[in-house]
Design a protein around this motif. Structure first.
Motif, short mmCIF file in Angstrom:
data_model
loop_
_atom_site.label_atom_id
_atom_site.label_comp_id
_atom_site.label_asym_id
_atom_site.label_seq_id
_atom_site.Cartn_x
_atom_site.Cartn_y
_atom_site.Cartn_z
N ASP A 8 -5.21 52.85 60.21
CA ASP A 8 -6.32 52.44 59.21
C ASP A 8 -5.82 53.39 58.13
OD1 ASP A 8 -5.42 55.06 60.39
OD2 ASP A 8 -6.83 56.29 59.52
N LYS A 9 -4.39 53.26 58.04
CA LYS A 9 -3.46 53.29 56.64
C LYS A 9 -3.26 52.08 55.92
CE LYS A 9 -2.30 57.85 55.85
NZ LYS A 9 -1.30 59.28 56.40
N HIS A 57 -0.94 47.75 52.29
CA HIS A 57 -1.43 49.42 52.70
C HIS A 57 -3.15 48.95 52.59
CE1 HIS A 57 2.56 50.96 51.28
NE2 HIS A 57 1.99 51.69 51.46
N VAL A 58 -3.68 49.77 53.81
CA VAL A 58 -5.40 49.11 53.61
C VAL A 58 -6.12 49.39 52.14
CG1 VAL A 58 -7.14 49.40 54.46
CG2 VAL A 58 -4.99 49.07 55.50
N LYS A 59 -5.57 50.33 51.63
CA LYS A 59 -6.49 51.35 50.31
C LYS A 59 -5.72 51.14 49.30
CE LYS A 59 -8.02 54.80 53.45
NZ LYS A 59 -8.39 56.29 53.90
#
Length: 160
Positions: free
Chosen positions: A133-134, A104-106
């Protein structure tokens, strides 16, 4: 006008094929087979009678079959996920599928896995068309490095 037995069987088969193609009706919770909406005859607790019998009279066999089905589905979804995300680590380029994992990127991946489980997350990523992006693919070396250090040792400056 009376129909012959052969004609009745052909009609029954064509109706079953129609409903199977539409995916409408009841779905067995064990074998995942769709049946046309013809009432609840042959069903117990959302399962075919044969699946229910396996559960009731041989629970060890039922647990083993259920576990094998889960593992097979997880392998299929995981390989589909890896292929859709590019098939390599986004940091170092590792291509061996055994070493790759979804990141998970964030952040928040551990909570997400605990709350929903692997299959739900894999299905969601596939359904969302592999959002970069996610989520990203990382190998088992880069993933903890990002978590602990904030950057990967393969990169000298900054984050990915």
């Amino acid at each position: 006008m009376k129909l012959k037995k052969e004609h009745k069987q052909k009609i029954k088969e064509s109706v079953h094929q129609f409903w199977e193609g539409k995916r409408i009706g009841m779905k067995c919770g064990v074998c995942r087979v769709y049946e046309p909406p013809s009432g609840t005859k042959g069903w117990v607790g959302g399962m075919h009678h044969r699946c229910y019998a396996k559960k009731k009279y041989n629970p060890e066999l039922f647990k083993r079959i259920k576990k094998e089905c889960y593992q097979r589905k997880k392998r299929e979804l995981r390989s589909q996920l890896i292929n859709g995300m590019g098939g390599k680590c986004s940091c170092c380029g590792e291509k061996e599928p055994v070493f790759l994992c979804l990141d998970h990127v964030k952040g928040g991946g551990r909570k997400d896995y605990k709350k929903r489980g692997h299959l739900v997350i894999y299905r969601r990523v596939i359904k969302e068309k592999f959002p970069k992006d996610k989520y990203r693919l990382l190998c088992w070396n880069c993933n903890p490095a990002f978590w602990i250090l904030g950057l990967c040792p393969h990169q000298k400056y900054g984050k990915v």
